[in-house]
Motif scaffolding. Structure first.
Motif, PDB file in Angstrom:
ATOM      1  N   TYR A  58      54.656  11.780  65.850  1.00  0.00           N
ATOM      2  CA  TYR A  58      53.231  12.073  65.699  1.00  0.00           C
ATOM      3  C   TYR A  58      52.524  11.059  64.807  1.00  0.00           C
ATOM      4  N   GLY A  59      53.219   9.980  64.467  1.00  0.00           N
ATOM      5  CA  GLY A  59      52.618   8.902  63.689  1.00  0.00           C
ATOM      6  C   GLY A  59      52.041   7.841  64.612  1.00  0.00           C
ATOM      7  N   PRO A  60      51.371   6.844  64.033  1.00  0.00           N
ATOM      8  CA  PRO A  60      50.694   5.824  64.836  1.00  0.00           C
ATOM      9  C   PRO A  60      51.634   4.920  65.637  1.00  0.00           C
ATOM     10  N   ASP A  61      52.848   4.688  65.144  1.00  0.00           N
ATOM     11  CA  ASP A  61      53.767   3.777  65.831  1.00  0.00           C
ATOM     12  C   ASP A  61      54.271   4.323  67.165  1.00  0.00           C
ATOM     13  N   THR A  76      57.923  13.633  62.732  1.00  0.00           N
ATOM     14  CA  THR A  76      56.869  12.967  61.967  1.00  0.00           C
ATOM     15  C   THR A  76      56.602  11.570  62.538  1.00  0.00           C
ATOM     16  N   ALA A  77      57.668  10.854  62.882  1.00  0.00           N
ATOM     17  CA  ALA A  77      57.502   9.535  63.495  1.00  0.00           C
ATOM     18  C   ALA A  77      56.800   9.642  64.843  1.00  0.00           C
TER      19      ALA A  77
END
Length: 184
Positions: A160-163, A157-158
């Motif tokens: 594929y997240g913006p960060d 999830t991280a």
């Protein structure tokens, strides 16, 4: 009668030597440039996600050791016909995982952690079955640790997240190149 096989002894020595040498810098000797770039990005993602440099290094080192050992087994002709068929299915499942990861990276709002985690878990189980009679329980533990780490829903999830967009982009570029070259 005593059973002795110089081929078996040489294979054991080769696996032992390669496992002792499996660091990120030595990986470049055994793994092509694109693969090492993907591994470097996976290391950075793992390090940022876990906030632990030693843990990230340990996971990537285990990944390299497993990859090199499986390659040595394959090159040495240690796999029987059934195992070669399983290896082909494993490679196909790994390709499917890479294509799914690319798709999630390219098409907004399609990412599902459970799908990618499921594919990685299937790959882990296939690889464990493939090397069941060839590698030690310690190596089996390495396989579990690597696949369990990268199939963690939080990490995915991280990623594929913006960060993590910059890391994801580099990983996707490397996966695309490996797929296009037929190396994955």
């Amino acid at each position: 009668m005593e059973s002795f096989s110089s081929k078996s002894l040489a294979l054991q020595a080769e696996k032992k030597l390669l496992s002792k040498m499996a660091g990120r810098s030595v990986a470049h000797l055994f793994i092509d440039e694109t693969s090492s770039e993907v591994l470097d990005e996976l290391y950075r993602v793992s390090k940022e996600y876990t906030h632990s440099r030693p843990q990230a290094q340990h996971v990537i080192k285990d990944l390299i050791k497993v990859a090199v050992k499986v390659a040595v087994l394959h090159r040495s002709g240690c796999f029987g016909p059934g195992e070669l068929a399983l290896a082909a299915r494993f490679r196909q499942k790994l390709r499917q995982g890479a294509m799914t990861a690319l798709s999630f990276g390219e098409v907004d709002f399609t990412f599902e952690a459970a799908v990618l985690a499921g594919l990685l878990t299937e790959c882990r189980d296939m690889l464990l079955e493939l090397v069941e009679h060839h590698l030690t329980p310690k190596s089996h533990g390495r396989i579990r640790r690597v696949f369990d780490h990268f199939s963690d829903a939080g990490l995915l999830t991280a990623l594929y997240g913006p960060d993590f967009a910059q890391h994801r982009s580099k990983i996707c570029d490397g996966l695309r190149k490996l797929l296009d070259e037929g190396k994955l």
